[in-house]
Enzyme design. Sequence first.
Site, short mmCIF file in Angstrom:
data_model
loop_
_atom_site.label_atom_id
_atom_site.label_comp_id
_atom_site.label_asym_id
_atom_site.label_seq_id
_atom_site.Cartn_x
_atom_site.Cartn_y
_atom_site.Cartn_z
N ARG A 61 51.60 34.48 22.37
CA ARG A 61 51.71 33.53 23.47
C ARG A 61 52.70 32.42 23.14
O ARG A 61 53.11 31.68 24.03
CB ARG A 61 50.35 32.87 23.74
CG ARG A 61 49.37 33.77 24.44
CD ARG A 61 48.14 32.97 24.86
NE ARG A 61 47.00 33.82 25.10
CZ ARG A 61 46.81 34.52 26.20
NH1 ARG A 61 47.68 34.45 27.18
NH2 ARG A 61 45.75 35.28 26.33
N ARG B 163 48.28 27.56 37.61
CA ARG B 163 48.20 28.48 36.46
C ARG B 163 49.54 29.16 36.22
O ARG B 163 49.97 29.35 35.09
CB ARG B 163 47.15 29.56 36.72
CG ARG B 163 45.74 29.15 36.36
CD ARG B 163 44.75 30.06 37.05
NE ARG B 163 44.67 31.40 36.47
CZ ARG B 163 44.12 32.43 37.10
NH1 ARG B 163 43.65 32.31 38.32
NH2 ARG B 163 44.06 33.60 36.52
N ARG C 30 38.96 38.73 45.44
CA ARG C 30 38.21 38.93 44.21
C ARG C 30 37.01 37.97 44.17
O ARG C 30 37.11 36.82 44.53
CB ARG C 30 39.15 38.68 43.02
CG ARG C 30 38.67 39.32 41.76
CD ARG C 30 39.82 39.50 40.81
NE ARG C 30 40.14 38.24 40.13
CZ ARG C 30 40.77 38.20 38.96
NH1 ARG C 30 41.15 39.32 38.37
NH2 ARG C 30 41.04 37.05 38.39
N ARG D 194 35.94 33.11 42.20
CA ARG D 194 36.16 32.49 40.89
C ARG D 194 36.93 31.20 41.08
O ARG D 194 37.90 31.18 41.82
CB ARG D 194 37.00 33.43 40.01
CG ARG D 194 36.19 34.42 39.25
CD ARG D 194 37.03 35.45 38.54
NE ARG D 194 38.32 34.94 38.06
CZ ARG D 194 38.78 35.15 36.82
NH1 ARG D 194 38.07 35.81 35.95
NH2 ARG D 194 39.97 34.72 36.48
N LYS E 130 48.06 43.19 33.50
CA LYS E 130 48.49 43.59 32.15
C LYS E 130 47.46 44.50 31.47
O LYS E 130 47.82 45.49 30.84
CB LYS E 130 48.68 42.37 31.24
CG LYS E 130 49.89 41.54 31.55
CD LYS E 130 50.12 40.51 30.45
CE LYS E 130 48.95 39.56 30.25
NZ LYS E 130 48.69 38.67 31.39
#
Length: 224
Positions: free
Chosen positions: A88, A170, A124, A159, A13
């Site tokens: 949100r 998530r 990542r 992470r 995003k």
Amino acid sequence: MRIILLGPPGAGKGTQACRIEEKFHLPKISTGDILRRAVREGTPLGLKAESMMKDGLLVSDDIVVGLVEDAVGREECRRGYVLDGFPRTISQAESLTRIDGRRPERVIEILLGSEELARRLAHRRVCRTCGAIVGSEDSPPPGGDGGRCPVCGGALEVRSDDRPDVIRARLEIFDAQTAPLREYYRSRNAYHSLSGNGTPEEVFGRISVLVEGFLGGAAEERRS
Ligand SMILES: [Zn+2]
């Protein structure tokens, strides 16, 4: 024109909001950015937010809404803007309508499945020293595991948010939180979605077509 980007964490995003800003000259408003700026500049809301964060609290809704209200009132947002990370919740969406109800609004949700997201985030890494995030879908960080941060030379690690089981959880949370927003904007004929698969260029191509349509439609309305 107000464009609201929705999509799970990792869908890109932020990147897409920057591209919309560049191509269509609609400033990007990200709640993370405006919060950090308010804290840095020591504005009244920034000071309140800072003291809540120091106490380990989440920054309250009225502060976030106040920050967004300040941001969208700026001169550079006169023609419109792109929101990333807000609203949100339904309550935030209603606040936004109250703050800036006359402006046409369009929602674009970037859809991405958990497998694609996991694949994308698998490479990542985050730097343990400076927090830089390095590596992406097709470009693992130089040196791979045990590699060094290109910014400061610190050690890199996965992470904790990027592990596949955590990604799935998530996404489920994101989906449950977003469902009422989808309905809210559908009922206002403002909801659109598109596939987040492919390169950032490909995704932006899809977004561009939509945004061009929005802007064309808005010009049409003004003429009639
Ligand atoms: Zn580093």
